[in-house]
Design a protein around this motif. Structure first.
Motif, PDB file in Angstrom:
ATOM      1  N   PRO A   1       6.248 -20.244 -26.197  1.00 39.50           N
ATOM      2  CA  PRO A   1       6.919 -21.406 -26.789  1.00 39.50           C
ATOM      3  C   PRO A   1       6.312 -21.754 -28.142  1.00 39.50           C
ATOM      4  CG  PRO A   1       5.378 -22.121 -25.122  1.00 39.50           C
ATOM      5  CD  PRO A   1       5.397 -20.623 -25.050  1.00 39.50           C
ATOM      6  N   MET A   2       7.109 -22.428 -28.968  1.00 36.57           N
ATOM      7  CA  MET A   2       6.688 -22.735 -30.330  1.00 36.57           C
ATOM      8  C   MET A   2       7.214 -24.099 -30.749  1.00 36.57           C
ATOM      9  SD  MET A   2       7.412 -20.517 -33.792  1.00 36.57           S
ATOM     10  CE  MET A   2       5.944 -19.505 -33.569  1.00 36.57           C
ATOM     11  N   ALA A   3       6.365 -24.872 -31.407  1.00 36.19           N
ATOM     12  CA  ALA A   3       6.797 -26.114 -32.057  1.00 36.19           C
ATOM     13  C   ALA A   3       7.186 -25.735 -33.476  1.00 36.19           C
ATOM     14  CB  ALA A   3       5.678 -27.140 -32.059  1.00 36.19           C
ATOM     15  N   ILE A   4       8.455 -25.911 -33.829  1.00 32.38           N
ATOM     16  CA  ILE A   4       8.927 -25.335 -35.079  1.00 32.38           C
ATOM     17  C   ILE A   4       9.036 -26.375 -36.192  1.00 32.38           C
ATOM     18  CG2 ILE A   4      10.199 -23.668 -33.674  1.00 32.38           C
ATOM     19  CD1 ILE A   4      12.766 -24.836 -34.918  1.00 32.38           C
ATOM     20  N   GLY A   5       9.407 -25.879 -37.378  1.00 28.60           N
ATOM     21  CA  GLY A   5       9.527 -26.697 -38.574  1.00 28.60           C
ATOM     22  C   GLY A   5       8.477 -26.310 -39.600  1.00 28.60           C
TER      23      GLY A   5
ATOM     24  N   GLU B   1      -1.064 -25.301 -21.293  1.00 24.89           N
ATOM     25  CA  GLU B   1      -0.685 -23.977 -21.791  1.00 24.89           C
ATOM     26  C   GLU B   1      -0.455 -24.038 -23.307  1.00 24.89           C
ATOM     27  OE1 GLU B   1      -0.632 -21.157 -20.023  1.00 24.89           O
ATOM     28  OE2 GLU B   1      -1.381 -22.366 -18.351  1.00 24.89           O
ATOM     29  N   PRO B   2      -0.879 -22.995 -24.064  1.00 27.52           N
ATOM     30  CA  PRO B   2      -0.727 -23.016 -25.524  1.00 27.52           C
ATOM     31  C   PRO B   2       0.740 -23.068 -25.962  1.00 27.52           C
ATOM     32  CG  PRO B   2      -2.234 -21.275 -24.824  1.00 27.52           C
ATOM     33  CD  PRO B   2      -1.571 -21.783 -23.588  1.00 27.52           C
ATOM     34  N   VAL B   3       0.977 -23.808 -27.030  1.00 31.40           N
ATOM     35  CA  VAL B   3       2.268 -23.829 -27.714  1.00 31.40           C
ATOM     36  C   VAL B   3       2.012 -23.347 -29.139  1.00 31.40           C
ATOM     37  CG1 VAL B   3       4.159 -25.261 -28.565  1.00 31.40           C
ATOM     38  CG2 VAL B   3       3.179 -25.701 -26.298  1.00 31.40           C
ATOM     39  N   HIS B   4       2.713 -22.307 -29.563  1.00 30.78           N
ATOM     40  CA  HIS B   4       2.434 -21.673 -30.844  1.00 30.78           C
ATOM     41  C   HIS B   4       2.844 -22.553 -32.023  1.00 30.78           C
ATOM     42  CE1 HIS B   4       2.562 -18.235 -28.024  1.00 30.78           C
ATOM     43  NE2 HIS B   4       1.631 -17.737 -28.810  1.00 30.78           N
TER      44      HIS B   4
END
Length: 374
Positions: free
Chosen positions: A64-68, A137-140
């Motif tokens: 998963p990734m937090a985008i922007g 859990e890590p979020v990219h």
């Protein structure tokens, strides 16, 4: 600390995104800044086609990734070793951190920073760390920024300090649209006064390039797009002529307008067909510059004889061949002087909770730059 952030857990959702909601506004845990890092309160973040390509899966990223990635904000906390910023400083995020030590950085080409590119590909910060978590859990991180969020921890090498009198919604545009579009014109191509240009693809980056070409003194700035509405915007911004890319004779029209072809053709559509058209629109001895990002499998059929016998140049431009710490203040100064009116690219502001609907509007071509206002 707890933050709210637009989080992508799976690509390829069906449209409209207002219904499928690929971006979840999730509560994440954000660790404090480490060595050489900064905690930034995000105040405004622009919706870009590069974000859209991550959501639809055409630009694969670790999930998963937090985008922007196109954003401006305010410094909240400094990590160890950061002594050239102060709490309260206003900053613009730059989505390729530059280590300052690799060969491209040593050559003055920080946009090609090798450790920065490696970190972005892995979804980490420049140090290799991940500061975001969801239930442990890590979020990219999205290219070192993860800017559709209330706060972000970023590398000091990913931010540029700006004047506090620049509104955040305008400042955000300088982190991608302006840096990439204007930079392609003045850094990659080095357009000079009196030369002729054609701009293909009139999103935020393309229209920023159009403004850059006008500011550089180009004698002709011809705008090409599939959308008549965007061609109207281009004329309002100062394009000397417009051509609809749907016209079967679009290439011939541009060549006639430029007496045999433009000195420079810029492609920002992220399309193989658009890049092929851009190449055909340049004159003998001309230069074609592409900053579009199609799918990684895309290829270009190229007439090699014309490349050699006509001494043409085909160049890539990533982040406008920029030096962010140099270029962002310069472009801001041009904006303040009235020579680079990038505020005209703003299409409106939306809250974070409406981000999926915002990307629907971007995909449909209804907006140039929507900004999420935090």
């Amino acid at each position: 600390m707890k933050i709210r952030a637009a989080t992508l857990r799976q690509t390829g959702a069906s449209m409209p995104y207002a219904e499928s909601k690929p971006l979840e506004i999730a509560e994440l845990d954000l660790d404090p800044p480490g060595q050489g890092e900064v905690l930034v309160r995000i105040r405004a973040a622009g919706l870009c086609h590069s974000d859209l390509s991550v959501i639809n899966g055409s630009r694969p990223r670790p999930l998963p990734m937090a985008i922007g990635h196109e954003a401006a904000g305010e410094v909240v906390e400094l990590g160890e070793g950061v002594d050239d910023l102060e709490v309260g400083d206003h900053v613009v995020l730059a989505f390729v951190p530059s280590c300052g030590h690799c060969l491209p950085c040593a050559e003055g080409r920080p946009a090609l920073c090798e450790p920065g590119a490696a970190a972005n590909g892995k979804g980490t910060l420049l140090t290799g760390s991940i500061r975001l978590k969801s239930h442990g859990e890590p979020v990219h991180h999205h290219i070192g920024c993860s800017a559709f969020a209330e706060h972000a921890v970023v590398s000091r090498r990913s931010i540029v300090k700006i004047d506090k009198d620049l509104p955040f919604n305008e400042a955000a545009l300088f982190g991608c649209a302006v840096l990439t579009g204007v930079g392609a014109v003045v850094n990659t191509a080095k357009v000079q006064a009196g030369q002729t240009t054609v701009i293909i693809g009139l999103g935020g980056v393309g229209l920023a390039a159009l403004l850059g070409a006008i500011s550089a003194g180009a004698a002709q700035v011809i705008a090409v797009d599939l959308s008549d509405d965007k061609l109207t915007i281009a004329r309002d911004l100062g394009a000397t002529a417009t051509v609809n890319a749907r016209d079967a004779d679009a290439v011939d029209k541009v060549r006639q307008l430029t007496n045999g072809g433009a000195d420079f053709a810029f492609e920002f559509a992220g399309s193989e067909k658009a890049l092929e058209s851009a190449y055909r629109m340049t004159r003998r001895g001309g230069t074609t510059v592409t900053a579009g990002l199609p799918a990684p499998t895309a290829t270009l059929p190229l007439n090699i004889v014309s490349l050699v016998a006509e001494e043409r140049t085909l160049k890539g431009s990533y982040i406008g061949t920029c030096v962010p710490v140099r270029d962002i203040p310069r472009y801001v100064a041009l904006y303040k002087s009235g020579r680079l009116p990038v505020n005209k690219l703003l299409s409106g502001e939306i809250p974070l909770d409406e981000i999926n609907e915002g990307f629907d509007r971007l995909h449909r071509g209804e907006v140039i730059r929507l900004v999420v206002q935090m």
